[in-house]
Design a protein around this motif. Structure first.
Motif, mmCIF file in Angstrom:
data_model
loop_
_atom_site.group_PDB
_atom_site.id
_atom_site.type_symbol
_atom_site.label_atom_id
_atom_site.label_comp_id
_atom_site.label_asym_id
_atom_site.label_seq_id
_atom_site.Cartn_x
_atom_site.Cartn_y
_atom_site.Cartn_z
ATOM 1 N N ARG A 41 -16.543 -6.372 38.870
ATOM 2 C CA ARG A 41 -17.560 -5.470 39.408
ATOM 3 C C ARG A 41 -16.866 -4.345 40.168
ATOM 4 N NH1 ARG A 41 -22.730 -6.283 39.677
ATOM 5 N NH2 ARG A 41 -22.452 -8.506 39.317
ATOM 6 N N LYS A 62 -18.677 -4.306 35.312
ATOM 7 C CA LYS A 62 -20.022 -4.341 35.879
ATOM 8 C C LYS A 62 -20.049 -3.281 36.968
ATOM 9 C CE LYS A 62 -20.155 -9.316 35.053
ATOM 10 N NZ LYS A 62 -20.145 -10.656 35.691
ATOM 11 N N VAL A 100 -16.978 -5.770 45.809
ATOM 12 C CA VAL A 100 -16.525 -5.336 44.497
ATOM 13 C C VAL A 100 -15.002 -5.383 44.450
ATOM 14 C CG1 VAL A 100 -18.536 -3.876 44.035
ATOM 15 C CG2 VAL A 100 -16.563 -2.912 45.232
#
Length: 246
Positions: A41, A62, A100
């Motif tokens: 991510r 992502k 992230v």
């Protein structure tokens, strides 16, 4: 209408010389080289209309896109076919629902921050959004570009049904006032819309000092390369790793 909302309609035309495919591949190569795996991510900070974000999705990441403009986010959502997580917030003060692995901030978005305090707050927010040891990649327009290339110059762009005049005004302290007049044809007449904002260039040493509390800097590169910046570099990239919380 908030800043950049109307400009969103013409943003892609204004940035068509960006070479999005080449730039996305370059950023992707840095992410891979410095340990960000496919499927992780990542955050696209100040994502604009999502031209890079949708390419990051194609690479298998992502993606969370964050921007302060509703209209930019609407266009980003369309480009990404509704598959990206989009958040509205200022760069200086944001929180993510989850950490992230990396944050990317592209196309001189940092230059839109008008003070060192804003830059520091942005770097802090990015650090807080990353998992331990997460990567932060961003670019900036250089002082050279502000003082020599942009300077007090005027640029024009013409499309089938619009005309854009981009006028620069140097304000001192490496700050550039940018006035964009957009003339849109409407039944043989032209309607005029204006966006007016400032960009500020920061010396490399100053950016390094603002990064220091939060990041280890792994590299500073000339645009789209692994070469060291030159005196006349117009855009440079920083690759940074978040310092351990301990």
């Amino acid at each position: 209408m908030s800043s950049y909302d109307f400009l969103a309609d013409f943003y892609d035309e204004l940035t068509e010389n960006v070479e999005y495919d080449k730039r996305a591949e370059y950023i992707y190569s840095l992410l891979k080289e410095y340990g960000v795996s496919d499927g992780c991510r990542i955050l696209d900070l100040a994502c604009g209309t999502g031209s890079l974000m949708c390419r990051f999705q194609d690479f298998g990441f992502k993606v969370i896109g964050l921007d302060a403009s509703d209209e930019m986010l609407i266009r980003a959502d369309s480009k990404c076919f509704g598959k990206a997580t989009l958040l509205k917030s200022q760069m200086q003060d944001f929180q993510l629902p989850e950490k992230v692995a990396a944050c990317v901030c592209s196309l001189d978005s940092i230059n839109h921050l008008s003070s060192e305090e804003d830059v520091r707050d942005t770097f802090k927010s990015v650090k807080n959004s990353l998992s331990d040891g997460g990567l932060f990649i961003f670019d900036v327009n250089t002082v050279y570009k502000h003082n020599i290339v942009l300077a007090d110059n005027t640029f024009a762009f013409e499309g089938d049904d619009y005309f854009i005049c981009w006028d620069n005004e140097q304000l001192g302290d490496n700050t550039e006032r940018i006035i964009i007049d957009i003339f849109v044809e409407d039944n043989g007449l032209y309607r005029r819309f204006t966006e007016d904002f400032n960009e500020k260039a920061y010396e490399t040493d100053k950016l390094l000092s603002l990064l220091e509390p939060y990041f280890d800097v792994l590299g500073v590169f000339d645009d789209l390369s692994k070469n060291s910046p030159k005196y006349d570099s117009e855009r440079i990239y920083f690759v940074c790793k978040g310092k351990n919380n301990g």
